[in-house]
Design a protein around this motif. Structure first.
Motif, PDB file in Angstrom:
ATOM      1  N   LYS A 430       0.854  -1.190   0.000  1.00 32.72           N
ATOM      2  CA  LYS A 430       0.000   0.000   0.000  1.00 32.72           C
ATOM      3  C   LYS A 430       0.893   1.243   0.000  1.00 32.72           C
ATOM      4  CE  LYS A 430      -3.410   2.279   2.941  1.00 32.72           C
ATOM      5  NZ  LYS A 430      -4.136   2.167   4.207  1.00 32.72           N
ATOM      6  N   VAL A 431       0.569   2.216  -0.892  1.00 28.88           N
ATOM      7  CA  VAL A 431       1.340   3.449  -0.983  1.00 28.88           C
ATOM      8  C   VAL A 431       0.990   4.345   0.191  1.00 28.88           C
ATOM      9  CG1 VAL A 431       1.848   5.483  -2.383  1.00 28.88           C
ATOM     10  CG2 VAL A 431       1.418   3.291  -3.504  1.00 28.88           C
ATOM     11  N   GLU A 432       2.010   4.651   1.023  1.00 34.17           N
ATOM     12  CA  GLU A 432       1.785   5.495   2.186  1.00 34.17           C
ATOM     13  C   GLU A 432       2.160   6.950   1.939  1.00 34.17           C
ATOM     14  OE1 GLU A 432       0.298   4.449   4.749  1.00 34.17           O
ATOM     15  OE2 GLU A 432       0.427   2.278   4.560  1.00 34.17           O
ATOM     16  N   ARG A 433       3.185   7.156   1.125  1.00 33.35           N
ATOM     17  CA  ARG A 433       3.660   8.539   0.922  1.00 33.35           C
ATOM     18  C   ARG A 433       4.392   8.627  -0.416  1.00 33.35           C
ATOM     19  NH1 ARG A 433       8.442  11.235   1.815  1.00 33.35           N
ATOM     20  NH2 ARG A 433       8.291  13.472   2.288  1.00 33.35           N
ATOM     21  N   ILE A 434       4.251   9.795  -1.095  1.00 30.96           N
ATOM     22  CA  ILE A 434       4.951  10.076  -2.350  1.00 30.96           C
ATOM     23  C   ILE A 434       5.564  11.476  -2.246  1.00 30.96           C
ATOM     24  CG2 ILE A 434       4.735  10.375  -4.849  1.00 30.96           C
ATOM     25  CD1 ILE A 434       2.330   8.537  -4.795  1.00 30.96           C
ATOM     26  N   GLY A 435       6.851  11.596  -2.475  1.00 30.34           N
ATOM     27  CA  GLY A 435       7.494  12.907  -2.438  1.00 30.34           C
ATOM     28  C   GLY A 435       8.995  12.804  -2.399  1.00 30.34           C
ATOM     29  N   ASP A 436       9.663  13.879  -2.889  1.00 29.61           N
ATOM     30  CA  ASP A 436      11.123  13.977  -2.886  1.00 29.61           C
ATOM     31  C   ASP A 436      11.784  12.815  -3.625  1.00 29.61           C
ATOM     32  OD1 ASP A 436      10.901  16.297  -1.395  1.00 29.61           O
ATOM     33  OD2 ASP A 436      11.036  15.213   0.529  1.00 29.61           O
ATOM     34  N   GLY A 437      11.168  12.385  -4.737  1.00 28.53           N
ATOM     35  CA  GLY A 437      11.746  11.307  -5.509  1.00 28.53           C
ATOM     36  C   GLY A 437      11.722   9.963  -4.822  1.00 28.53           C
ATOM     37  N   GLU A 438      10.865   9.812  -3.828  1.00 32.53           N
ATOM     38  CA  GLU A 438      10.812   8.556  -3.078  1.00 32.53           C
ATOM     39  C   GLU A 438       9.360   8.168  -2.857  1.00 32.53           C
ATOM     40  OE1 GLU A 438      13.785   7.371   0.193  1.00 32.53           O
ATOM     41  OE2 GLU A 438      12.007   7.967   1.317  1.00 32.53           O
ATOM     42  N   VAL A 439       9.105   6.854  -2.813  1.00 33.97           N
ATOM     43  CA  VAL A 439       7.768   6.312  -2.584  1.00 33.97           C
ATOM     44  C   VAL A 439       7.849   5.389  -1.353  1.00 33.97           C
ATOM     45  CG1 VAL A 439       5.857   4.993  -3.540  1.00 33.97           C
ATOM     46  CG2 VAL A 439       7.263   6.422  -5.050  1.00 33.97           C
ATOM     47  N   THR A 440       7.028   5.683  -0.347  1.00 27.99           N
ATOM     48  CA  THR A 440       6.982   4.848   0.861  1.00 27.99           C
ATOM     49  C   THR A 440       5.829   3.866   0.744  1.00 27.99           C
ATOM     50  OG1 THR A 440       7.901   6.659   2.176  1.00 27.99           O
ATOM     51  CG2 THR A 440       6.835   4.855   3.371  1.00 27.99           C
TER      52      THR A 440
END
Length: 518
Positions: A430-440
């Motif tokens: 599950k995608v938790e966070r998207i930003g700064d060229g990184e996907v959590t």
């Protein structure tokens, strides 16, 4: 009864809200999937011929590349498209004919011929020392009359120079005339002896015939110029006494002259006797004098490190006079035929020599060459080119710079493509966070890496995230370990059969109570 109605109403509202949100998310996802690409960028990236440029750039600043057309931020001009070359044509660039005209690109053909010596030198005009006549006195006498009174006076062949009185001729001529007047007996031997004494006194056959024909003495002799030219040295004056061997006149001819040219020591090997030359002088700017090298003197000037090349020139009309400054061009064409290109086409970088080769379709490619000798604006090419090929004369520095940049990018791309690729690992989460060229992502176990379930960050894909993936979506992804040890997402897609959206995951629908009667 009233409470039951309220509870039923709340359940209906919740169901409607949940259904509406689900329909909204489903429609949004479908719309993103079918949404067309940005046609403006695509249209702008292709020219009228349908070819797609690699990038745009300013020819004056070729190192800066742009992904869209427009006006250059550096100069008042439009950016120039650079197109992809043919397969395997690394380092080549393609430029439209209109841009070539704007850049002032000129071309020429590789030719064959003999390389001119290309040696130029300066020198000064001098008398031809092989064209000199000396007039001397043959007997003792006196100069009674002088017709030429100053050095450098011009004279013509046969022109009277001086009149000389020779006393010794009087006795010889009297003896001859007395022998002719004698009568009786055989006087032939006496006459012949007297004639011989006149000849020994220095009289010429013409003077002797004059005495014979006139029957009178002629003690004076008129000295004439044996050649035409100028009086280089005057040793006679009226009334002076002269002895045998006295230099009366030195006459320098002007039909031919010498030019003593100073040839640099390092170029002396290119100049040989017999080589054709052309001479020019500031005194006669419209005239070109042709001649040849008579000799290269075997002596080097220690101060100037030059050798003297003696050049003989025809001096029609006596236009060239000693002391004039002259510029000499040696036009020798010795040796076999070689490949020749204009010297301005060769780019000398210090480590290598480059020529820009013009190909069909507006393509240009740098070629390493091995130059040879140079002369009269032409350079010999020993390796790298063939006769008839077209090369660039102007604008080649910009083309070479652009080709070098493209060749470097191509080599870097080839090096990257030839490097061993790391294995891919598959996971879901599950995608938790998207930003700064990184996907959590909160993902489940990944068996190939022996990882358990965890939440961690990954580097975003090089091409960017799919448009239909957002925070809260459940996705399937592939990752690969980079050289720095970090993991990068290579591919990602939403899980189609999973509930979409965080709100659906968190929302719990209330259960209807048991025993409710209708």
């Amino acid at each position: 009864m009233k409470n039951k109605k309220i509870l039923a109403l709340l359940i209906a509202i919740a169901v409607a809200a949940a259904g509406g949100y689900a329909a909204y998310r489903f429609g949004l996802q479908q719309g993103m999937k079918t949404m067309p690409a940005d046609t403006g960028t695509t249209a702008a990236s292709a020219d009228a011929t349908g070819k797609k440029p690699l990038y745009w750039h300013d020819p004056m600043v070729p190192g800066q590349k742009f992904d869209k057309p427009g006006k250059s931020p550096f100069m008042d001009m439009q950016l120039v498209p650079v197109y992809a070359g043919a397969d395997g044509d690394d380092g080549a660039v393609s430029i439209s004919p209109r841009v070539q005209q704007n850049l002032g690109v000129r071309t020429a053909l590789v030719t064959t011929g003999r390389l001119p010596s290309g040696v130029s030198a300066v020198g000064s005009v001098a008398y031809n020392e092989r064209d000199v006549a000396v007039v001397q006195a043959r007997r003792n006498g006196y100069i009674e009359r002088l017709y030429v009174r100053a050095p450098l006076d011009p004279v013509k062949q046969g022109q009277p120079l001086a009149e000389l009185y020779v006393p010794d001729w009087i006795a010889a001529q009297e003896d001859y005339l007395a022998a002719r007047r004698m009568q009786g007996g055989d006087t032939t031997s006496l006459v012949d002896g007297a004639r011989q004494r006149m000849r020994l006194a220095g009289m010429s056959d013409a003077q002797i015939r004059l005495v014979e024909s006139s029957g009178k003495m002629h003690p004076r002799i008129t000295i004439s110029a044996p050649v035409g030219g100028v009086v280089g040295e005057l040793g006679a004056r009226e009334g002076m006494t002269v002895a045998p061997g006295t230099l009366l006149f030195r006459i320098n001819g002007l039909s031919t002259v010498w030019v003593n040219a100073d040839v640099p020591e390092n170029l002396a090997a290119r100049v040989r006797p017999g080589d054709a030359v052309e001479a020019r002088t500031p005194a006669l700017p419209a005239s070109v004098f042709k001649g040849k090298v008579g000799a290269v003197l075997p002596e080097v000037n220690a101060a100037t490190r030059t050798l003297k090349a003696r050049i003989e020139l025809a001096n029609t009309g006596g236009q060239l006079v000693p002391g004039m400054f002259a510029t000499i061009t040696f036009a020798s064409n010795r040796g076999a035929e070689v490949l020749l290109v204009p010297s301005e086409a060769v780019i000398q970088t210090g480590a290598r020599s480059v020529v820009i080769l013009a190909q069909d379709g507006g393509k240009f490619r740098p070629v390493d060459v091995e130059p040879g000798g140079e002369g009269n604006g032409m350079t010999e090419i020993r390796k790298g080119l063939a006769a008839g090929q077209k090369i660039v004369l102007s604008g080649q520095f910009l083309l070479d710079s652009e080709a070098s940049l493209k060749g470097t990018a191509t080599r870097m791309g080839n090096a990257q493509s030839s490097a061993p690729t790391a294995p891919l690992h598959h996971g879901e989460g599950k995608v938790e966070r998207i930003g700064d060229g990184e996907v959590t992502i909160s993902h489940g176990p990944i068996a190939t890496l022996r990882w358990g379930a965890m939440t961690m960050g990954f580097k975003a894909p090089p091409a960017g995230l799919p448009r239909n993936v957002g925070v809260g979506d459940r996705v399937a992804f592939d990752i690969r370990e980079r050289q720095d040890g970090a993991f990068e997402i290579v591919a990602m897609s939403p899980v189609a059969d999973a509930p979409s959206g965080k709100a659906m995951d968190d929302m719990k629908l209330p259960q209807a109570p048991t025993g409710v009667r209708k």
